[in-house]
Design a protein around this motif. Structure first.
Motif, PDB file in Angstrom:
ATOM      1  N   SER A  22      60.349  19.250 -36.281  1.00 40.01           N
ATOM      2  CA  SER A  22      59.594  18.992 -35.054  1.00 40.01           C
ATOM      3  C   SER A  22      59.521  17.507 -34.732  1.00 40.01           C
ATOM      4  O   SER A  22      59.641  17.106 -33.574  1.00 40.01           O
ATOM      5  CB  SER A  22      58.173  19.551 -35.166  1.00 40.01           C
ATOM      6  OG  SER A  22      58.203  20.944 -35.230  1.00 40.01           O
ATOM      7  N   GLU A  23      59.345  16.684 -35.760  1.00 41.11           N
ATOM      8  CA  GLU A  23      59.294  15.238 -35.542  1.00 41.11           C
ATOM      9  C   GLU A  23      60.631  14.717 -35.025  1.00 41.11           C
ATOM     10  O   GLU A  23      60.661  13.803 -34.197  1.00 41.11           O
ATOM     11  CB  GLU A  23      58.905  14.522 -36.841  1.00 41.11           C
ATOM     12  CG  GLU A  23      57.456  14.720 -37.214  1.00 41.11           C
ATOM     13  CD  GLU A  23      57.118  14.212 -38.614  1.00 41.11           C
ATOM     14  OE1 GLU A  23      58.040  13.794 -39.364  1.00 41.11           O
ATOM     15  OE2 GLU A  23      55.930  14.258 -38.962  1.00 41.11           O
ATOM     16  N   CYS A  24      61.713  15.291 -35.485  1.00 36.09           N
ATOM     17  CA  CYS A  24      63.039  14.894 -34.989  1.00 36.09           C
ATOM     18  C   CYS A  24      63.200  15.278 -33.522  1.00 36.09           C
ATOM     19  O   CYS A  24      63.780  14.523 -32.735  1.00 36.09           O
ATOM     20  CB  CYS A  24      64.135  15.535 -35.818  1.00 36.09           C
ATOM     21  SG  CYS A  24      64.222  14.918 -37.503  1.00 36.09           S
ATOM     22  N   PHE A  25      62.700  16.443 -33.149  1.00 38.12           N
ATOM     23  CA  PHE A  25      62.797  16.882 -31.759  1.00 38.12           C
ATOM     24  C   PHE A  25      61.961  15.999 -30.832  1.00 38.12           C
ATOM     25  O   PHE A  25      62.296  15.847 -29.660  1.00 38.12           O
ATOM     26  CB  PHE A  25      62.378  18.342 -31.617  1.00 38.12           C
ATOM     27  CG  PHE A  25      63.374  19.312 -32.191  1.00 38.12           C
ATOM     28  CD1 PHE A  25      64.728  19.046 -32.205  1.00 38.12           C
ATOM     29  CD2 PHE A  25      62.949  20.522 -32.717  1.00 38.12           C
ATOM     30  CE1 PHE A  25      65.648  19.943 -32.726  1.00 38.12           C
ATOM     31  CE2 PHE A  25      63.858  21.435 -33.246  1.00 38.12           C
ATOM     32  CZ  PHE A  25      65.203  21.142 -33.242  1.00 38.12           C
ATOM     33  N   GLU A  26      60.894  15.431 -31.335  1.00 43.29           N
ATOM     34  CA  GLU A  26      60.052  14.535 -30.534  1.00 43.29           C
ATOM     35  C   GLU A  26      60.830  13.293 -30.108  1.00 43.29           C
ATOM     36  O   GLU A  26      60.526  12.678 -29.096  1.00 43.29           O
ATOM     37  CB  GLU A  26      58.812  14.101 -31.317  1.00 43.29           C
ATOM     38  CG  GLU A  26      57.795  15.182 -31.557  1.00 43.29           C
ATOM     39  CD  GLU A  26      56.948  15.512 -30.344  1.00 43.29           C
ATOM     40  OE1 GLU A  26      56.887  14.693 -29.407  1.00 43.29           O
ATOM     41  OE2 GLU A  26      56.362  16.603 -30.342  1.00 43.29           O
ATOM     42  N   LYS A  27      61.838  12.904 -30.877  1.00 46.25           N
ATOM     43  CA  LYS A  27      62.583  11.670 -30.621  1.00 46.25           C
ATOM     44  C   LYS A  27      63.782  11.857 -29.683  1.00 46.25           C
ATOM     45  O   LYS A  27      64.412  10.891 -29.299  1.00 46.25           O
ATOM     46  CB  LYS A  27      63.050  11.077 -31.950  1.00 46.25           C
ATOM     47  CG  LYS A  27      61.891  10.646 -32.816  1.00 46.25           C
ATOM     48  CD  LYS A  27      62.354  10.155 -34.161  1.00 46.25           C
ATOM     49  CE  LYS A  27      61.137   9.839 -35.035  1.00 46.25           C
ATOM     50  NZ  LYS A  27      61.511   9.563 -36.408  1.00 46.25           N
ATOM     51  N   ILE A  28      64.087  13.088 -29.308  1.00 45.47           N
ATOM     52  CA  ILE A  28      65.199  13.331 -28.385  1.00 45.47           C
ATOM     53  C   ILE A  28      64.791  12.826 -27.007  1.00 45.47           C
ATOM     54  O   ILE A  28      63.716  13.172 -26.508  1.00 45.47           O
ATOM     55  CB  ILE A  28      65.560  14.834 -28.320  1.00 45.47           C
ATOM     56  CG1 ILE A  28      66.073  15.322 -29.675  1.00 45.47           C
ATOM     57  CG2 ILE A  28      66.610  15.093 -27.234  1.00 45.47           C
ATOM     58  CD1 ILE A  28      66.349  16.809 -29.736  1.00 45.47           C
ATOM     59  N   PRO A  29      65.641  11.989 -26.379  1.00 44.48           N
ATOM     60  CA  PRO A  29      65.277  11.459 -25.055  1.00 44.48           C
ATOM     61  C   PRO A  29      65.283  12.553 -23.985  1.00 44.48           C
ATOM     62  O   PRO A  29      66.128  13.442 -23.984  1.00 44.48           O
ATOM     63  CB  PRO A  29      66.345  10.406 -24.781  1.00 44.48           C
ATOM     64  CG  PRO A  29      67.472  10.725 -25.696  1.00 44.48           C
ATOM     65  CD  PRO A  29      66.906  11.469 -26.861  1.00 44.48           C
ATOM     66  N   ASP A  30      64.327  12.440 -23.071  1.00 41.53           N
ATOM     67  CA  ASP A  30      64.185  13.400 -21.976  1.00 41.53           C
ATOM     68  C   ASP A  30      65.218  13.074 -20.903  1.00 41.53           C
ATOM     69  O   ASP A  30      65.218  11.990 -20.340  1.00 41.53           O
ATOM     70  CB  ASP A  30      62.764  13.315 -21.411  1.00 41.53           C
ATOM     71  CG  ASP A  30      62.442  14.437 -20.449  1.00 41.53           C
ATOM     72  OD1 ASP A  30      63.370  15.169 -20.048  1.00 41.53           O
ATOM     73  OD2 ASP A  30      61.256  14.575 -20.089  1.00 41.53           O
ATOM     74  N   HIS A  31      66.115  14.013 -20.616  1.00 39.41           N
ATOM     75  CA  HIS A  31      67.170  13.799 -19.638  1.00 39.41           C
ATOM     76  C   HIS A  31      66.802  14.322 -18.253  1.00 39.41           C
ATOM     77  O   HIS A  31      67.554  14.141 -17.303  1.00 39.41           O
ATOM     78  CB  HIS A  31      68.473  14.467 -20.104  1.00 39.41           C
ATOM     79  CG  HIS A  31      68.338  15.948 -20.277  1.00 39.41           C
ATOM     80  ND1 HIS A  31      68.359  16.827 -19.232  1.00 39.41           N
ATOM     81  CD2 HIS A  31      68.166  16.697 -21.385  1.00 39.41           C
ATOM     82  CE1 HIS A  31      68.219  18.061 -19.675  1.00 39.41           C
ATOM     83  NE2 HIS A  31      68.097  18.008 -20.991  1.00 39.41           N
ATOM     84  N   ARG A  32      65.631  14.957 -18.131  1.00 37.19           N
ATOM     85  CA  ARG A  32      65.247  15.541 -16.847  1.00 37.19           C
ATOM     86  C   ARG A  32      64.877  14.436 -15.855  1.00 37.19           C
ATOM     87  O   ARG A  32      64.155  13.506 -16.203  1.00 37.19           O
ATOM     88  CB  ARG A  32      64.057  16.488 -17.018  1.00 37.19           C
ATOM     89  CG  ARG A  32      64.322  17.629 -17.981  1.00 37.19           C
ATOM     90  CD  ARG A  32      63.086  18.440 -18.242  1.00 37.19           C
ATOM     91  NE  ARG A  32      62.091  17.617 -18.935  1.00 37.19           N
ATOM     92  CZ  ARG A  32      60.863  18.015 -19.207  1.00 37.19           C
ATOM     93  NH1 ARG A  32      60.452  19.203 -18.839  1.00 37.19           N
ATOM     94  NH2 ARG A  32      60.021  17.226 -19.848  1.00 37.19           N
ATOM     95  N   PRO A  33      65.361  14.548 -14.615  1.00 31.29           N
ATOM     96  CA  PRO A  33      65.016  13.516 -13.625  1.00 31.29           C
ATOM     97  C   PRO A  33      63.531  13.542 -13.255  1.00 31.29           C
ATOM     98  O   PRO A  33      62.910  12.505 -13.084  1.00 31.29           O
ATOM     99  CB  PRO A  33      65.893  13.842 -12.424  1.00 31.29           C
ATOM    100  CG  PRO A  33      66.318  15.255 -12.603  1.00 31.29           C
ATOM    101  CD  PRO A  33      66.246  15.552 -14.076  1.00 31.29           C
ATOM    102  N   ASN A  34      62.974  14.729 -13.139  1.00 27.57           N
ATOM    103  CA  ASN A  34      61.551  14.874 -12.807  1.00 27.57           C
ATOM    104  C   ASN A  34      60.828  15.428 -14.022  1.00 27.57           C
ATOM    105  O   ASN A  34      61.157  16.505 -14.504  1.00 27.57           O
ATOM    106  CB  ASN A  34      61.352  15.841 -11.626  1.00 27.57           C
ATOM    107  CG  ASN A  34      62.085  15.375 -10.398  1.00 27.57           C
ATOM    108  OD1 ASN A  34      62.295  14.185 -10.211  1.00 27.57           O
ATOM    109  ND2 ASN A  34      62.471  16.311  -9.551  1.00 27.57           N
ATOM    110  N   LYS A  35      59.872  14.698 -14.508  1.00 24.42           N
ATOM    111  CA  LYS A  35      59.077  15.185 -15.637  1.00 24.42           C
ATOM    112  C   LYS A  35      58.184  16.308 -15.103  1.00 24.42           C
ATOM    113  O   LYS A  35      57.556  16.175 -14.071  1.00 24.42           O
ATOM    114  CB  LYS A  35      58.223  14.072 -16.238  1.00 24.42           C
ATOM    115  CG  LYS A  35      58.969  12.788 -16.525  1.00 24.42           C
ATOM    116  CD  LYS A  35      60.094  12.973 -17.510  1.00 24.42           C
ATOM    117  CE  LYS A  35      60.718  11.634 -17.842  1.00 24.42           C
ATOM    118  NZ  LYS A  35      62.119  11.578 -17.744  1.00 24.42           N
ATOM    119  N   CYS A  36      58.163  17.412 -15.823  1.00 24.22           N
ATOM    120  CA  CYS A  36      57.362  18.545 -15.356  1.00 24.22           C
ATOM    121  C   CYS A  36      56.177  18.775 -16.281  1.00 24.22           C
ATOM    122  O   CYS A  36      55.904  17.980 -17.180  1.00 24.22           O
ATOM    123  CB  CYS A  36      58.229  19.789 -15.239  1.00 24.22           C
ATOM    124  SG  CYS A  36      58.836  20.401 -16.797  1.00 24.22           S
TER     125      CYS A  36
END
Length: 131
Positions: A22-36
């Protein structure tokens, strides 16, 4: 000596290993243009939870996520923020574009834990000079 054994037990517990992923997944950059509304880390965490629970399909997992008890368990066990689990369609839309290299990090961390604690020693194969 007792502390070394306790450390190994702690590092091989499901709770510790899931938390590491889970901690590793937290570090994946968000690629979505609009944060939802749904936090980005909830998407890979939900996909991991689906695979870890061995759900028959994404649709079966989607039906389970609506159950209050299941939603609470996903929040507590898999660290899915606010218990907000994305629908199957939305999960596909967000998880598919993630660079596959991002999924190597949790695997490497888990493998590192296993190697560091000597758990792979029992699987060594030696045949002459081959290792």
């Amino acid at each position: 000596m007792g502390t070394a054994i306790q450390k190994k037990v702690r590092q091989f517990s499901a709770t510790y290993l899931i938390k590491t992923v889970s901690e590793c997944f937290e570090k994946i950059p968000d690629h979505r243009p609009n944060k939802c509304i749904i936090p980005f880390a909830n998407f890979p965490k939900s996909a991991f939870a689906m695979m870890h629970q061995k759900c028959d399909s994404l649709l079966a997992f989607d039906e389970e996520r609506l159950d209050e008890v299941c939603c609470h368990n996903l929040e507590k066990l898999y660290h899915i923020k606010d218990g907000i689990v994305p629908s199957d369609t939305r999960m596909r839309e967000v998880v598919d574009p993630i660079d596959p290299a991002e999924h190597k990090t949790p695997f490497k961390k888990l493998l590192n834990i296993v190697q560091r604690n000597g758990a792979l020693k029992g699987f060594e194969f030696k045949c002459g000079k081959l290792k």
